[in-house]
Write a protein that holds these residues in place. Structure first.
Motif, PDB file in Angstrom:
ATOM      1  N   ALA A  57      19.107   7.176 -23.631  1.00  0.00           N
ATOM      2  CA  ALA A  57      19.013   7.301 -25.107  1.00  0.00           C
ATOM      3  C   ALA A  57      18.544   8.661 -25.504  1.00  0.00           C
ATOM      4  O   ALA A  57      18.842   9.138 -26.558  1.00  0.00           O
ATOM      5  N   ALA A  58      18.063   9.313 -24.412  1.00  0.00           N
ATOM      6  CA  ALA A  58      17.754  10.757 -24.646  1.00  0.00           C
ATOM      7  C   ALA A  58      18.796  11.598 -24.427  1.00  0.00           C
ATOM      8  O   ALA A  58      18.540  12.744 -24.427  1.00  0.00           O
ATOM      9  N   GLY A  59      19.968  11.114 -23.970  1.00  0.00           N
ATOM     10  CA  GLY A  59      21.033  11.974 -23.716  1.00  0.00           C
ATOM     11  C   GLY A  59      21.218  12.638 -22.047  1.00  0.00           C
ATOM     12  O   GLY A  59      21.826  13.603 -22.069  1.00  0.00           O
ATOM     13  N   LYS A  60      20.576  11.776 -21.270  1.00  0.00           N
ATOM     14  CA  LYS A  60      20.422  12.265 -20.141  1.00  0.00           C
ATOM     15  C   LYS A  60      21.591  11.917 -19.320  1.00  0.00           C
ATOM     16  O   LYS A  60      22.241  10.866 -19.764  1.00  0.00           O
ATOM     17  N   ARG A  61      22.180  12.603 -18.196  1.00  0.00           N
ATOM     18  CA  ARG A  61      23.234  12.131 -17.409  1.00  0.00           C
ATOM     19  C   ARG A  61      22.738  11.361 -16.127  1.00  0.00           C
ATOM     20  O   ARG A  61      21.965  11.721 -15.420  1.00  0.00           O
ATOM     21  N   VAL A  62      23.472  10.281 -16.209  1.00  0.00           N
ATOM     22  CA  VAL A  62      23.095   9.159 -15.335  1.00  0.00           C
ATOM     23  C   VAL A  62      24.282   8.853 -14.264  1.00  0.00           C
ATOM     24  O   VAL A  62      25.216   8.461 -15.001  1.00  0.00           O
ATOM     25  N   VAL A  63      23.914   9.100 -12.831  1.00  0.00           N
ATOM     26  CA  VAL A  63      25.176   8.798 -11.947  1.00  0.00           C
ATOM     27  C   VAL A  63      24.729   7.500 -11.224  1.00  0.00           C
ATOM     28  O   VAL A  63      23.516   7.268 -10.728  1.00  0.00           O
TER      29      VAL A  63
ATOM     30  N   PRO B 173      26.470  -1.120 -14.040  1.00  0.00           N
ATOM     31  CA  PRO B 173      25.231  -1.222 -15.070  1.00  0.00           C
ATOM     32  C   PRO B 173      24.425  -2.398 -14.903  1.00  0.00           C
ATOM     33  O   PRO B 173      23.344  -2.291 -14.903  1.00  0.00           O
ATOM     34  N   ILE B 174      24.925  -3.510 -14.174  1.00  0.00           N
ATOM     35  CA  ILE B 174      24.082  -4.784 -13.764  1.00  0.00           C
ATOM     36  C   ILE B 174      23.135  -4.477 -12.963  1.00  0.00           C
ATOM     37  O   ILE B 174      21.991  -4.812 -13.017  1.00  0.00           O
ATOM     38  N   GLY B 175      23.699  -3.881 -11.610  1.00  0.00           N
ATOM     39  CA  GLY B 175      22.958  -3.791 -10.571  1.00  0.00           C
ATOM     40  C   GLY B 175      21.922  -2.421 -10.675  1.00  0.00           C
ATOM     41  O   GLY B 175      20.946  -2.549  -9.867  1.00  0.00           O
ATOM     42  N   ALA B 176      22.163  -1.544 -11.702  1.00  0.00           N
ATOM     43  CA  ALA B 176      21.346  -0.470 -11.884  1.00  0.00           C
ATOM     44  C   ALA B 176      20.198  -1.083 -12.776  1.00  0.00           C
ATOM     45  O   ALA B 176      18.960  -0.523 -12.810  1.00  0.00           O
TER      46      ALA B 176
ATOM     47  N   GLU C 150       0.850  -1.082   0.048  1.00  0.00           N
ATOM     48  CA  GLU C 150      -0.034  -0.112   0.063  1.00  0.00           C
ATOM     49  C   GLU C 150       0.731   1.259  -0.152  1.00  0.00           C
ATOM     50  O   GLU C 150       0.469   2.244  -0.671  1.00  0.00           O
ATOM     51  N   ALA C 151       1.744   1.233   0.796  1.00  0.00           N
ATOM     52  CA  ALA C 151       2.792   2.301   0.953  1.00  0.00           C
ATOM     53  C   ALA C 151       3.616   2.462  -0.273  1.00  0.00           C
ATOM     54  O   ALA C 151       3.749   3.756  -0.629  1.00  0.00           O
ATOM     55  N   PHE C 152       4.226   1.579  -1.077  1.00  0.00           N
ATOM     56  CA  PHE C 152       5.191   1.747  -2.160  1.00  0.00           C
ATOM     57  C   PHE C 152       4.894   1.235  -3.668  1.00  0.00           C
ATOM     58  O   PHE C 152       5.886   1.628  -4.332  1.00  0.00           O
ATOM     59  N   ALA C 153       3.520   0.943  -3.539  1.00  0.00           N
ATOM     60  CA  ALA C 153       3.182   0.617  -5.056  1.00  0.00           C
ATOM     61  C   ALA C 153       3.385   1.636  -6.022  1.00  0.00           C
ATOM     62  O   ALA C 153       3.761   1.304  -7.293  1.00  0.00           O
ATOM     63  N   PRO C 154       3.107   2.978  -5.819  1.00  0.00           N
ATOM     64  CA  PRO C 154       3.313   3.736  -6.585  1.00  0.00           C
ATOM     65  C   PRO C 154       4.758   4.036  -7.128  1.00  0.00           C
ATOM     66  O   PRO C 154       4.949   4.812  -8.148  1.00  0.00           O
ATOM     67  N   TYR C 155       5.555   3.689  -6.376  1.00  0.00           N
ATOM     68  CA  TYR C 155       6.866   4.009  -6.542  1.00  0.00           C
ATOM     69  C   TYR C 155       7.737   2.715  -7.309  1.00  0.00           C
ATOM     70  O   TYR C 155       8.819   3.149  -7.790  1.00  0.00           O
ATOM     71  N   ILE C 156       7.070   1.704  -7.334  1.00  0.00           N
ATOM     72  CA  ILE C 156       7.698   0.422  -8.093  1.00  0.00           C
ATOM     73  C   ILE C 156       7.307   0.275  -9.349  1.00  0.00           C
ATOM     74  O   ILE C 156       6.062   0.484  -9.929  1.00  0.00           O
ATOM     75  N   CYS C 157       8.426   0.206 -10.160  1.00  0.00           N
ATOM     76  CA  CYS C 157       8.415   0.389 -11.858  1.00  0.00           C
ATOM     77  C   CYS C 157       9.664  -0.356 -12.191  1.00  0.00           C
ATOM     78  O   CYS C 157      10.492  -1.113 -11.588  1.00  0.00           O
ATOM     79  N   ASP C 158       9.485  -0.616 -13.779  1.00  0.00           N
ATOM     80  CA  ASP C 158      10.556  -1.278 -14.586  1.00  0.00           C
ATOM     81  C   ASP C 158      11.616  -0.041 -14.594  1.00  0.00           C
ATOM     82  O   ASP C 158      11.831   0.697 -15.726  1.00  0.00           O
ATOM     83  N   THR C 159      12.541  -0.094 -13.553  1.00  0.00           N
ATOM     84  CA  THR C 159      13.453   1.176 -13.696  1.00  0.00           C
ATOM     85  C   THR C 159      14.566   0.939 -14.776  1.00  0.00           C
ATOM     86  O   THR C 159      15.189   1.962 -15.210  1.00  0.00           O
ATOM     87  N   GLY C 160      14.775  -0.165 -15.255  1.00  0.00           N
ATOM     88  CA  GLY C 160      15.591  -0.656 -16.252  1.00  0.00           C
ATOM     89  C   GLY C 160      15.466   0.201 -17.378  1.00  0.00           C
ATOM     90  O   GLY C 160      15.900   0.702 -18.089  1.00  0.00           O
ATOM     91  N   SER C 161      13.853  -0.142 -17.752  1.00  0.00           N
ATOM     92  CA  SER C 161      13.424   0.289 -19.118  1.00  0.00           C
ATOM     93  C   SER C 161      13.619   2.092 -18.997  1.00  0.00           C
ATOM     94  O   SER C 161      14.109   2.858 -19.784  1.00  0.00           O
ATOM     95  N   TYR C 162      13.118   2.546 -17.573  1.00  0.00           N
ATOM     96  CA  TYR C 162      13.271   3.867 -17.344  1.00  0.00           C
ATOM     97  C   TYR C 162      14.824   4.550 -17.565  1.00  0.00           C
ATOM     98  O   TYR C 162      15.171   5.624 -18.470  1.00  0.00           O
ATOM     99  N   LEU C 163      15.800   3.946 -17.099  1.00  0.00           N
ATOM    100  CA  LEU C 163      17.305   4.428 -17.230  1.00  0.00           C
ATOM    101  C   LEU C 163      17.707   4.065 -18.858  1.00  0.00           C
ATOM    102  O   LEU C 163      18.266   5.000 -19.212  1.00  0.00           O
ATOM    103  N   ALA C 164      17.054   3.124 -19.469  1.00  0.00           N
ATOM    104  CA  ALA C 164      17.624   2.954 -20.822  1.00  0.00           C
ATOM    105  C   ALA C 164      17.182   4.058 -21.629  1.00  0.00           C
ATOM    106  O   ALA C 164      17.929   4.513 -22.535  1.00  0.00           O
ATOM    107  N   ALA C 165      15.821   4.511 -21.103  1.00  0.00           N
ATOM    108  CA  ALA C 165      15.159   5.694 -22.163  1.00  0.00           C
ATOM    109  C   ALA C 165      15.850   6.743 -21.697  1.00  0.00           C
ATOM    110  O   ALA C 165      16.124   7.747 -22.587  1.00  0.00           O
ATOM    111  N   SER C 166      16.263   7.124 -20.693  1.00  0.00           N
ATOM    112  CA  SER C 166      16.931   8.287 -20.193  1.00  0.00           C
ATOM    113  C   SER C 166      18.320   8.532 -20.756  1.00  0.00           C
ATOM    114  O   SER C 166      18.713   9.641 -21.295  1.00  0.00           O
TER     115      SER C 166
END
Length: 433
Positions: free
Chosen positions: A217-223, A253-256, A199-215
């Motif tokens: 690809a869009a030229g964003k800076r990832v640390v 990259p694997i753990g991210a 109930e507390a964390f469902a809104p936060y949980i997502c496919d972060t790998g896809s989010y990072l790959a898209a970021s």
């Protein structure tokens, strides 16, 4: 651009400080391993923050933070950490904090197991120096396939998830009740706990790998933000006195959650002297008398960010640091807490080890490191306040001499130097990021 910030030594090198700086121009900051068993300390205008699970980028309102696939996440601790920084005016929500569906949940029994086993080992003097936060047991159950991942909370009412949860609980009850004589845990209570977390964390949980790959690809800076240092890596550290995950940059990259991507830069963070929390060999504490070490500990405020335990301290260890730099493959180097040495008239540096009347110039975690004697050289101190200095050329001669001596021993250039605890108290030298 994809950059990893990693520890070169035993952890507590000041990575949070460096990540906080990089976050000023970053779009995303990602934790890629570990749990709440260590902490990053950052001092801003809003106060002092000790972050155990949240990436240091959370203190920048335009940065999205990610808890990656390789982490073990104690959701009760995360709830408390979020509440604490919200009290200081930092906004945290699904728009700036994303939790990977693949990250492992640190279950309630993991902390219990950690405490019970560490207490048992302590009776025979064999304790590992655990933080007692259940990290080793969460990782152990991950590889035994006997824990939940965050994504499972999104499907908690499905029979397949509940069936797995029952199997895990049965196994855990056999361990805790049979080996440690603990009261058995009930399935209804466990399911209620899981529903509360969902109930507390469902809104936060997502496919972060896809989010990072898209970021990217869009030229964003990832640390990518590492926890602990090379000496605590499960494969390359001072085993068995290590953490239970891979702390080195190659795992980043694997753990991210983006295993097909390559790092553009690796920032290796070193402290201007040596510190260590927990058990295991630490040659630096043999180099100087106890009163010298206690002075350094007080000057540097060397107490664990996660545990509050006094850190073991000693001179900068060039032998261990060369090994850590090799493990991390760092192309950029940051040196933290140079200002802490400002009260010393002479500053020692460990340049080698002596073992069985032979000199060791290379660090080998398979050697009997408890038996080595550090070889120490000294350089003159500067005994001046350097916190206001922002150009390398303006540092006292002694401070520059110390830095350049380290560079010769490490065969590398130091680009970032912190000269005080505040956010703006640092200087840059050479080509930075």
């Amino acid at each position: 651009m994809l950059t990893a910030v990693t520890g070169i030594n035993w952890g507590d090198e000041g990575k949070g400080r460096v990540i906080d700086l990089l976050a000023e121009t970053a779009d995303v900051v990602v934790r890629y391993q570990g749990g709440n068993n260590a902490g990053h300390t950052v001092v801003t205008d809003q106060g002092k923050f000790i972050l155990n699970l949240l990436p240091s980028g959370i203190l920048h309102k335009n940065v999205v933070c990610v808890l990656g696939d390789g982490m073990v996440v104690d959701l009760e601790h995360l709830t408390g950490e979020i509440a604490q920084i919200r009290e200081k005016g930092v906004s945290v929500g699904p728009e700036n904090l994303k939790l990977s569906t693949r990250a492992t949940i640190s279950m309630p029994w993991h902390r219990i197991q950690d405490v019970l086993e560490e207490d048992r080992l302590a009776k025979s003097g064999s304790a590992f120096g655990s933080t007692r936060r259940g990290i080793a047991y969460a990782y152990s159950d991950k590889y035994r396939k006997k824990t939940l991942r965050l994504g499972d909370l999104l499907h908690l009412e499905e029979e397949s998830v509940q069936s797995r949860l029952k199997v895990m609980l049965d196994a855990k009850n056999m361990e805790l009740a049979g080996c440690y004589h603990q009261e058995r845990m009930s399935f209804p209570a466990l399911l209620l706990w899981c529903r509360k977390q969902a109930e507390a964390f469902a809104p936060y949980i997502c496919d972060t790998g896809s989010y990072l790959a898209a970021s990217l690809a869009a030229g964003k800076r990832v640390v990518l933000e590492a926890q602990l240092g090379a000496m605590r890596d499960i494969d390359y550290g001072i085993f068995p006195y290590t953490s239970s995950s891979s702390t080195i940059s190659a795992y980043g990259p694997i753990g991210a959650g983006i295993p097909g991507h390559h790092l553009d830069h690796v920032v290796g963070v070193l402290k201007a002297y040596s510190t260590c929390v927990g058990a295991g060999p630490f040659a630096a504490e043999k180099a100087m008398p106890e009163d010298w070490m206690e002075h350094l500990r007080k000057e540097g405020g060397e107490y664990g960010a996660a545990t509050g335990r006094p850190r073991r301290v000693g001179p900068f260890d060039a032998v261990a640091s060369l090994y850590g730099l090799k493990c991390q493959n760092a192309d950029k180097i940051a040196l933290t807490k140079l200002d802490v040495l400002s009260t010393l008239s002479e500053i020692p540096i460990i340049t080698g080890y002596r073992y069985e009347n032979k000199q060791m110039d290379a660090f080998d975690p398979f050697e009997n490191l408890d038996a080595v004697t550090p070889i120490v050289q000294t350089v003159p101190g500067w005994q001046k306040d350097i916190s206001g200095i922002r150009r390398y050329e303006d540092l006292p001669y002694g401070a520059r001499k110390y830095i350049e001596t380290l560079e010769k021993l490490l065969h590398a250039e130091i680009q970032f130097i912190s000269v005080g605890a505040k956010r703006e108290e640092y200087l840059l030298r050479g080509a930075w990021l």
